[in-house]
Write a protein that holds these residues in place. Structure first.
Motif, short mmCIF file in Angstrom:
data_model
loop_
_atom_site.label_atom_id
_atom_site.label_comp_id
_atom_site.label_asym_id
_atom_site.label_seq_id
_atom_site.Cartn_x
_atom_site.Cartn_y
_atom_site.Cartn_z
N THR A 140 0.80 -1.25 -0.02
CA THR A 140 0.04 0.01 0.03
C THR A 140 0.83 1.16 0.04
O THR A 140 0.26 2.32 -0.31
CB THR A 140 -1.00 0.11 1.50
N GLY A 141 2.13 1.04 0.59
CA GLY A 141 3.03 2.22 0.41
C GLY A 141 2.75 3.11 1.97
O GLY A 141 3.02 4.19 1.93
N ASN A 142 1.74 2.70 2.70
CA ASN A 142 1.42 3.06 3.91
C ASN A 142 2.76 3.12 5.00
O ASN A 142 3.10 1.74 5.17
CB ASN A 142 0.10 2.75 4.65
N CYS A 143 2.98 4.06 5.69
CA CYS A 143 3.95 3.92 6.84
C CYS A 143 3.19 3.69 8.02
O CYS A 143 2.12 3.86 8.47
CB CYS A 143 4.67 5.30 6.92
N SER A 144 3.92 2.96 8.99
CA SER A 144 3.46 2.63 10.20
C SER A 144 4.66 2.76 11.22
O SER A 144 6.09 2.39 10.76
CB SER A 144 2.96 1.16 10.32
N SER A 145 4.53 3.26 12.59
CA SER A 145 5.54 3.49 13.43
C SER A 145 5.26 2.80 14.78
O SER A 145 4.22 3.44 15.49
CB SER A 145 5.91 5.00 13.47
N ASN A 146 5.83 1.85 15.18
CA ASN A 146 5.40 1.23 16.56
C ASN A 146 6.33 1.32 17.31
O ASN A 146 7.81 0.85 17.17
CB ASN A 146 5.09 -0.38 16.20
N PRO A 147 6.15 1.70 18.58
CA PRO A 147 7.21 1.60 19.71
C PRO A 147 7.60 0.40 20.17
O PRO A 147 7.01 -0.80 20.00
CB PRO A 147 6.39 2.28 21.13
N VAL A 148 8.84 0.38 20.41
CA VAL A 148 9.81 -1.03 20.65
C VAL A 148 10.28 -0.88 22.09
O VAL A 148 11.18 -0.13 22.41
CB VAL A 148 11.07 -1.28 19.72
N ASN A 149 9.68 -1.79 22.91
CA ASN A 149 9.95 -1.72 24.17
C ASN A 149 9.85 -0.23 24.91
O ASN A 149 10.63 -0.13 25.68
CB ASN A 149 11.51 -2.38 24.54
N ALA A 150 8.82 0.30 24.66
CA ALA A 150 8.60 1.71 25.02
C ALA A 150 7.15 2.09 25.05
O ALA A 150 6.42 1.34 24.08
CB ALA A 150 9.43 2.46 24.40
N CYS A 151 6.87 3.23 25.36
CA CYS A 151 5.62 3.70 25.23
C CYS A 151 5.88 5.31 24.76
O CYS A 151 6.80 5.80 25.05
CB CYS A 151 4.66 3.89 26.45
N ILE A 152 4.84 5.61 24.13
CA ILE A 152 4.75 7.35 23.66
C ILE A 152 3.99 7.69 24.23
O ILE A 152 2.49 7.91 24.06
CB ILE A 152 4.89 7.47 22.19
N ILE A 153 4.32 8.58 25.35
CA ILE A 153 3.04 9.42 26.35
C ILE A 153 3.56 10.93 26.35
O ILE A 153 4.92 11.21 26.53
CB ILE A 153 3.28 8.64 27.61
N ASP A 154 2.55 11.70 26.08
CA ASP A 154 2.82 13.03 26.08
C ASP A 154 3.79 13.40 24.88
O ASP A 154 4.86 14.21 25.28
CB ASP A 154 3.06 13.59 27.24
N ASN A 155 4.04 12.98 23.84
CA ASN A 155 4.82 13.04 22.73
C ASN A 155 6.21 12.61 23.14
O ASN A 155 7.30 13.36 22.71
CB ASN A 155 4.85 14.43 22.25
N THR A 156 6.46 11.89 24.18
CA THR A 156 7.80 11.50 24.71
C THR A 156 7.85 10.10 24.80
O THR A 156 7.10 9.17 24.96
CB THR A 156 8.08 12.08 26.18
N CYS A 157 9.31 9.39 24.26
CA CYS A 157 9.45 8.08 24.47
C CYS A 157 9.72 7.75 25.93
O CYS A 157 10.54 8.41 26.71
CB CYS A 157 10.77 7.77 23.74
N VAL A 158 8.84 6.79 26.36
CA VAL A 158 9.25 6.09 27.80
C VAL A 158 9.38 4.99 27.70
O VAL A 158 8.92 3.96 27.40
CB VAL A 158 7.78 6.69 28.56
#
Length: 199
Positions: free
Chosen positions: A101-119
């Motif tokens: 499809t050409g669609n992008c995906s971004s998945n956290p690895v061993n982390a969370c994204i909370i309030d626009n910050t990697c945790v």
């Protein structure tokens, strides 16, 4: 029908010369015919009459990968370059492009994204020690840790505080009883000190 068939009077041998066509796998292929499944090759009898020949390099094609933005023929094969950039602004994500499809995906690895910050995984919420980043449950919010783990309700007059459903449950109150009926016994929640005021 695509050959000029002749006999050599000297030897009696037959010859079969393709006429404006190719003979590939014992089949007549008209000149200019594209190879099935490969738009970068054609029958070009002036180059070769028994196989498909490469079209000109840089001829536009489609490599079937929606994640390459520039597809051109190179040496008879469709080659994709200029990969789609799926990188996001987070260092903790794995960024991928779906070739279909050409669609992008971004998945956290061993982390969370909370309030626009990697945790990092299992990091506690700085405002609530009974919540943590638990990627297996949620990658965008802090989640409750196991009930019964110790915590601090910031009241030094309670002892043995424990987590329950993401909140810090106060433990039993500290005993400040001096056994005197004539005093009011109290505990200071700021420092846990007992005071005994005569009444």
């Amino acid at each position: 029908a695509c050959t000029l068939d002749t006999c050599d009077p000297g030897t009696g041998g037959c010859s079969f010369a393709a006429q404006n066509s190719c003979i590939i796998n014992n089949t007549c292929i008209p000149a200019g015919t594209t190879e099935p499944g490969n738009v970068c090759a054609q029958c070009k009898p002036e180059i070769r009459a028994d196989a498909y020949s490469a079209v000109a390099d840089a001829t536009v094609c489609d490599d079937g990968d929606a994640c390459t933005l520039t597809d051109t023929c190179q040496a008879g094969a469709c080659t994709g370059i200029n990969a789609k950039d799926c990188a996001d602004s987070y260092s903790c994500t794995e960024d991928k492009c779906d070739p279909a499809t050409g669609n992008c995906s971004s998945n956290p690895v061993n982390a969370c994204i909370i309030d626009n910050t990697c945790v990092p995984a299992f990091s506690l919420d700085p405002n609530n020690a009974c919540l943590a980043c638990r990627p297996a449950q949620n990658t965008s919010a802090y989640m409750p840790i196991e009930d019964g783990l110790p915590c601090n309700d910031n009241d030094t007059c309670t002892l043995g505080d424990k987590c329950a459903a993401g909140s810090c449950d106060p433990g039993p109150a500290k005993t400040c009883d001096d056994s005197l009926d004539c005093t009011a016994d109290t505990c200071d929640p700021g420092n846990g000190a007992c005071s005994h005021t005569a009444v």
